[in-house]
Design an enzyme around this catalytic site. Sequence first.
Site, PDB file in Angstrom:
ATOM      1  N   LYS A  64     -17.666  26.532 -26.144  1.00 29.94           N
ATOM      2  CA  LYS A  64     -18.543  27.691 -25.987  1.00 29.94           C
ATOM      3  C   LYS A  64     -17.750  28.987 -25.787  1.00 29.94           C
ATOM      4  O   LYS A  64     -17.260  29.572 -26.741  1.00 29.94           O
ATOM      5  CB  LYS A  64     -19.574  27.438 -24.889  1.00 29.94           C
ATOM      6  N   ASP A 117     -15.789  18.187 -17.620  1.00 30.18           N
ATOM      7  CA  ASP A 117     -16.364  18.707 -18.852  1.00 30.18           C
ATOM      8  C   ASP A 117     -16.861  20.115 -18.544  1.00 30.18           C
ATOM      9  O   ASP A 117     -17.951  20.308 -18.010  1.00 30.18           O
ATOM     10  CB  ASP A 117     -17.506  17.813 -19.328  1.00 30.18           C
ATOM     11  N   TYR A 142     -24.268  15.447 -19.939  1.00 29.66           N
ATOM     12  CA  TYR A 142     -24.150  15.322 -21.395  1.00 29.66           C
ATOM     13  C   TYR A 142     -22.761  15.761 -21.824  1.00 29.66           C
ATOM     14  O   TYR A 142     -22.268  16.811 -21.399  1.00 29.66           O
ATOM     15  CB  TYR A 142     -25.202  16.199 -22.071  1.00 29.66           C
TER      16      TYR A 142
END
Length: 441
Positions: A277, A249, A154
């Site tokens: 994050k 990613d 994702y």
Amino acid sequence: MTQTANAQWQRPGPRSAELFERAARVTPGGVNSPVRAFSGVGGTPAFIDHASGAYIYDVDGNEYVDYVGSFGPMILGHAHPAVVEAVQQQASKGLSFGAPTGLETELAELVCSMVDSIESVRMVNSGTEAAMTALRLARGHTGRKKVIKFAGNYHGHVDALLVNAGSGALTLGIPGSPGVPEAVVQDTLVATYNDLDSVAEAFKAHGDDVACVMVEPVAGNMNCVPPEDGFLQGLRDLCDEYGALLVFDEVMTGFRVHPGCAQAHFGVTPDVTALGKIVGGGMPVGAVGGPSKVMETLAPTGPVYQAGTLSGHPLGMAAGIATLSRLKDGSVHEAIAPKLDSLLQGLQQCADKHGVPFLTQRVGAMFGMFFTDASRVSRFDDVAACDTDKFAVFFHTMLDHGVYLAPSAFEAGFISQAHDDTAIQRTLEAADAAFAAVAQA
């Protein structure tokens, strides 16, 4: 799960239920990110009031040992005093200026000093925006159109990357959501994670027009699935052979599995890295980084346009600096490792005691739990075969006993330096009851 089954769960309480009902009147599904709605496990979501260290507290006064950690950023624990102080000090000076600040440079310098592949950084506002920028950068830098991604990986809700993946080795992209036109994903190729042959097949068919391979070096959005030996290096080799860029990613893995990110942990160097994050210390921050020769393709030095009014937001930069400066020497990761070992070993022992098929996997300070009798989970199909009904019973029983897990069988778990022996023991006591409930279900 049925509504009748849901009725047995004790937590959260009436105040959360009231807030969820109110939220549903003014917000789609009552939440601002779908997984929070508990649709994967049934029941009513807990509305959180505050958090400290390894614990979160809902509006009904329930205390939980937290293994969500805001889905990854809270590696130092919730409301870490140094991070809170940094944000408060900056807030007193002003929230946003729409002009450069020294904080942006300081955080960029920290990132460059910690991640060997990064010489230049562009700050953005989220992991999704980082992935979107990385894709545009790769296409603009190479002059090619196609991107290879992986089933179960994702990269945020970017149109071109939000693609349903078939079970075959290679599936031409079809939209993964209404509102994403087929034309937008016609250049998205979906390969099988941990299957180099599927990637080689994609390159063989489209190699001259593949701009990049984009991959989560540790898949964290189909639970926690590590790369098999040689997989990431194989991607590096294929990209080199065909002149494509390798994009990691690391929104989830960045600074969590290693102070130098997953690329340092596995010893494989990407061309472009997307971060999020932890880089913002819990504030809404993302970043894209790589060698200067690639990054200078971005405006204003290059032709690839990217901009953001709140990019480099001072509060986010302050939180990021306070967080990364405490991760740089590796001591936080060293302290977390034995804690996670103790947690996962204890969970497995509880599962074995009650005869429940169960498997854990981990990389650094992230982990996965799978209700399966398999010895390893390495691909999307393996994850899809796990027992989500058992997970739902486990999740709610853990919640009832004061342990907060991600409300989906497809989300990774996160531990922080604030999880001490008391928190882990409480977790294992809850797990004993939870596995007993699963065995009886």
